[in-house]
Design a protein around this motif. Structure first.
Motif, PDB file in Angstrom:
ATOM      1  N   GLU A  75       0.817  -1.222   0.000  1.00  0.00           N
ATOM      2  CA  GLU A  75       0.000   0.000   0.000  1.00  0.00           C
ATOM      3  C   GLU A  75       0.852   1.274   0.000  1.00  0.00           C
ATOM      4  OE1 GLU A  75      -3.352   0.011  -0.253  1.00  0.00           O
ATOM      5  OE2 GLU A  75      -3.224  -2.166  -0.427  1.00  0.00           O
ATOM      6  N   TRP A  76       2.147   1.117   0.194  1.00  0.00           N
ATOM      7  CA  TRP A  76       3.042   2.286   0.270  1.00  0.00           C
ATOM      8  C   TRP A  76       4.199   2.162  -0.709  1.00  0.00           C
ATOM      9  CZ3 TRP A  76       1.797   6.496   3.241  1.00  0.00           C
ATOM     10  CH2 TRP A  76       0.695   6.302   4.104  1.00  0.00           C
ATOM     11  N   LYS A  77       4.010   1.294  -1.685  1.00  0.00           N
ATOM     12  CA  LYS A  77       5.060   0.963  -2.640  1.00  0.00           C
ATOM     13  C   LYS A  77       5.635   2.187  -3.362  1.00  0.00           C
ATOM     14  CE  LYS A  77       5.620  -2.378  -6.368  1.00  0.00           C
ATOM     15  NZ  LYS A  77       4.877  -3.332  -7.211  1.00  0.00           N
ATOM     16  N   TYR A  78       4.761   3.117  -3.729  1.00  0.00           N
ATOM     17  CA  TYR A  78       5.213   4.271  -4.511  1.00  0.00           C
ATOM     18  C   TYR A  78       5.371   5.530  -3.651  1.00  0.00           C
ATOM     19  CZ  TYR A  78       3.696   1.166  -8.222  1.00  0.00           C
ATOM     20  OH  TYR A  78       3.530   0.076  -9.034  1.00  0.00           O
ATOM     21  N   THR A  79       5.099   5.391  -2.373  1.00  0.00           N
ATOM     22  CA  THR A  79       5.151   6.554  -1.495  1.00  0.00           C
ATOM     23  C   THR A  79       6.156   6.280  -0.384  1.00  0.00           C
ATOM     24  OG1 THR A  79       2.886   7.113  -2.047  1.00  0.00           O
ATOM     25  CG2 THR A  79       3.741   8.057  -0.027  1.00  0.00           C
ATOM     26  N   ASN A  80       7.346   6.769  -0.626  1.00  0.00           N
ATOM     27  CA  ASN A  80       8.409   6.539   0.334  1.00  0.00           C
ATOM     28  C   ASN A  80       8.390   7.644   1.386  1.00  0.00           C
ATOM     29  OD1 ASN A  80      10.730   5.990   1.705  1.00  0.00           O
ATOM     30  ND2 ASN A  80      11.986   5.667  -0.131  1.00  0.00           N
ATOM     31  N   LEU A  81       8.126   7.257   2.622  1.00  0.00           N
ATOM     32  CA  LEU A  81       7.991   8.248   3.683  1.00  0.00           C
ATOM     33  C   LEU A  81       9.325   8.613   4.323  1.00  0.00           C
ATOM     34  CD1 LEU A  81       4.777   7.003   5.527  1.00  0.00           C
ATOM     35  CD2 LEU A  81       4.988   8.824   3.840  1.00  0.00           C
TER      36      LEU A  81
END
Lengths: 446, 255
Positions: A56-62
């Protein structure tokens, strides 16, 4: 390496949890709510903050957003409010809109309502109070629903304030409620507003939310809004996100829809905040519901704007329609992930989804991922995703009439957004959004 | 007003215009005819500044200035108007808003203040009437869902609103039925004056029965191979283009 060692915010969250157990008015809450907080906290502790290894966070690196230190504010004086900066409130105002206006500063409301007295049949409460009310506590206890969602669990564990709205059965609130969320601080802050809105049987409500920010510090907003739209009820919900640099906005909105209810959502994101992650989940829990999800995101600078939507068709004969459009400027990154889940029971489902993107700059990127999981066999479902650039023909046509390249591009961006903005039911809000779009189109797109 | 000298242009590395010479004065109407693929629409595109055309030789002087140095929008503001063969549909841009933007940018270029809403509306109504353009279409999205004829009439309406010095009509008659053709021609005739000029690109003589040209030029293989008066158009109608093709080939071989 554990997150305790690498993410300063993780440590602050654990400290915060210990402080909250001692103060924050938690002792006055029901034992069920306290248990719900405990298990949400345990869950979050187990999950930590998400990394790109999580689907669910593959493209959104926090990672780059989590480097900073943040302080949790709220429980020393629960429900305490800061006086909002008048200029910020004015900035969020919608010209000519006849509405009830309320202002939340860092998630807390001072109880004042602009635009007249509320009609009978609608209650607005501070969550700082509602969570201690035995009659309302039930609305905050549903931890099980958050599953493996990192930020929702974090909010469910630590929330202290927000806005509670309830509309009684059969009541139509004529004027929209304009909720202005002001985030402002001089030191880095984690704010976790929790909102619960309940629209009872055959009631109707319009809510317009505006998110603005001020101050010099970095603010992490981890918002959680839970909405119940009961049988035959109608909720029209618009969110306009114009927060500025330094803001990391993670907003989860979960909508539970009952029989023959209608939910309209417009999520408008404009350039500004460093990070925007919207998780919008429409759970169609009974038959004959209708949901319309419209999104428009305009990203610029180094902004990362991520819209995750879930339409969860649990029962037969429901309709969902989703249209998200994105304009990516400068070095921005956009993410769209639209999941439509049709359960085995949900026969005669109509589910439509469309995501169109206009990538203006060579340095901008978009990851668009439609995700349909269909387990029923008698359904009508469609999805589409496009990524394009300006039509050279259209641009030339406008320029050949004397319109400069920049104005022409601005006109075309407005036109691209038009499919979404024209659906906004309130003309003043539509005009406001169009104005914001024009305002935020930078002179140099490259 | 316009002087084209030895104009050569290519598109996608293919030579399309091979030495055009043409002078257009204020008050004149020039018709450019020729078979398919002779370079008629390319000439219109080069004059309007379409970016995929590359001028390799020659010059174009418009009102004393080098037209080829100007961006498409500056050409338009200076008074060049191209009525498109295929007008573009742009959903979401309202026709009237588009015109308002165009007009105010053109006026700003001429150091004129923008028209106020009332004046603009009055002007728009007047021009709609002049070119018989449906008021309902004015408020719709630009060309969206317009019929072929409505699109062409919208081009003429825009022409009327923007009042250019030089109008280039690129096969405005194609796809028009006889009624639409008559309306479009009537509009153009009303807009003709001693201060402006028209270049009318057409495949058929039909349009020239309604808009009577002062000069007729025949374009073939990127060059003007014959020029004359309106009688030339009639001759072409009668004999077709083949005799000119022959003539041009003979000329080419003798040179």
């Amino acid at each position: 390496m554990t997150q305790e060692q690498t993410i300063p915010l993780f440590e602050e969250v654990v400290n915060g949890w210990n402080k909250l157990s001692l103060s924050g008015g938690v002792k006055k809450e029901s034992s069920d709510l306290r248990r719900a907080r405990q298990s949400a906290f345990d869950k979050f502790r187990e999950l930590g903050f998400p990394s790109i290894r999580n689907e669910e966070w593959k493209y959104t690196n926090l990672a780059r957003f989590l480097k900073d230190e943040f302080t949790i504010e709220g429980w020393e004086v629960p429900g305490k409010t800061v006086v909002p900066d008048a200029a910020l409130v004015k900035k969020a105002g919608i010209t000519l809109l006849d509405c009830y206006q309320i202002v939340l500063v860092n998630g807390s409301w001072d109880g004042t309502i602009g635009g007249g007295t509320l009609p009978k049949g609608i209650q607005l409460l501070k969550v700082a109070e509602a969570r201690q009310d035995p009659a309302l506590s039930v609305y905050f206890e549903k931890q099980a629903a958050w599953g493996d969602q990192h930020f929702a669990n974090l909010n469910a564990a630590l929330f202290t304030d927000g806005l509670f709205i309830r509309v009684d059965a059969g009541v139509t609130v004529e004027k929209p409620i304009h909720v202005i969320h002001v985030y402002t601080s001089e030191s880095n802050l984690l704010v976790q507003p929790r909102n619960v809105w309940v629209v009872n049987r055959n009631a109707e409500l319009s809510v317009v939310e505006s998110v603005v920010s001020g101050g010099t510090a970095k603010i992490w907003v981890n918002g959680l809004t839970e909405i119940l739209v009961h049988q035959d009820a109608r909720l029209h919900h618009t969110m306009i996100q114009t927060a500025g640099a330094g803001v990391r906005l993670v907003q989860q909105t979960t909508v539970h829809q009952h029989r023959q209810s209608l939910y309209n959502n417009f999520t408008i994101t404009l350039p500004g905040a460093d990070l925007v992650r919207n998780d919008l989940q429409a759970r169609l829990e009974e038959e004959h519901t209708e949901s319309h999800l419209y999104g428009l995101y305009l990203a610029a600078g180094h902004q990362l704007v991520d819209n995750h939507t879930l339409v969860d068709h649990q029962k037969p004969n429901c309709l969902s329609n989703e249209l998200y459009k994105g304009v990516l400027l400068e070095q921005s990154t956009g993410v769209f992930n639209g999941k439509v889940y049709v359960h085995k029971d949900a026969q005669k489902t109509n589910a439509f989804q469309q995501n169109n993107n206009l990538v203006i700059s060579k340095k901008a990127t978009i990851d668009s991922k439609p995700q349909l999981e269909i387990f029923a066999d008698d359904v009508k479902c469609s999805h589409g995703s496009t990524v394009g650039q300006f039509s050279e023909e259209a641009l030339f046509y406008l320029r050949a009439r004397g319109i400069g390249e920049e104005s022409a591009k601005s006109l075309l961006i407005n036109a691209f957004a038009f499919d979404v903005t024209e659906k906004i039911r309130i003309p003043e809000v539509e005009a406001h959004v169009n104005e914001l779009i024009s305002l935020h189109i930078p002179v140099n797109h490259a | 007003m316009l002087t084209i000298k030895n104009l050569h242009a290519e598109v996608e590395e293919k030579q399309i215009l091979k030495g055009i010479n043409l002078t257009v004065n204020a008050g004149e109407v020039h018709a450019i005819m020729g078979p398919n693929g002779s370079g008629k629409s390319s000439l219109a595109s080069v004059l309007a500044g379409r970016e995929n055309y590359r001028v390799t030789q020659g010059e174009v002087i418009f009102k004393g200035e080098n037209l080829l140095d100007m961006s498409p929008e500056v050409r338009a503001r200076e008074g060049v108007f191209l009525a498109f063969q295929y007008p573009i549909e742009i959903p979401g841009v309202s026709n009237i808003n588009f015109l308002k933007t165009a007009l105010s940018e053109i006026r700003a270029h001429k150091n004129l203040p923008p028209l106020d809403a009332k004046e603009f509306l009055r002007m728009s109504r007047e021009k709609q009437k002049l070119v018989e353009f449906d008021a309902q279409l004015v408020n719709r999205s630009l060309n969206e869902g317009f019929s072929g004829g409505e699109k062409k009439r919208n081009e003429i309406f825009q022409l009327a609103m923007l009042e250019p010095a030089l109008s280039i009509l690129d096969e405005t008659d194609s796809g028009l039925d006889i009624d639409a053709l008559r309306i479009v021609s009537k509009g153009v005739n009303k807009l003709r004056s001693e201060n402006n000029a028209f270049i009318i690109i057409t495949h058929y003589q039909r349009l020239l029965e309604y808009i009577v040209p002062d000069f007729v030029h025949v374009l073939y293989d990127g060059r003007i191979v014959k020029s004359g008066t309106k009688e030339l158009a009639l001759e072409l109608e009668e004999k077709g283009y083949d005799w000119l093709k022959e003539e041009s080939r003979e000329k080419a071989t003798t040179i």
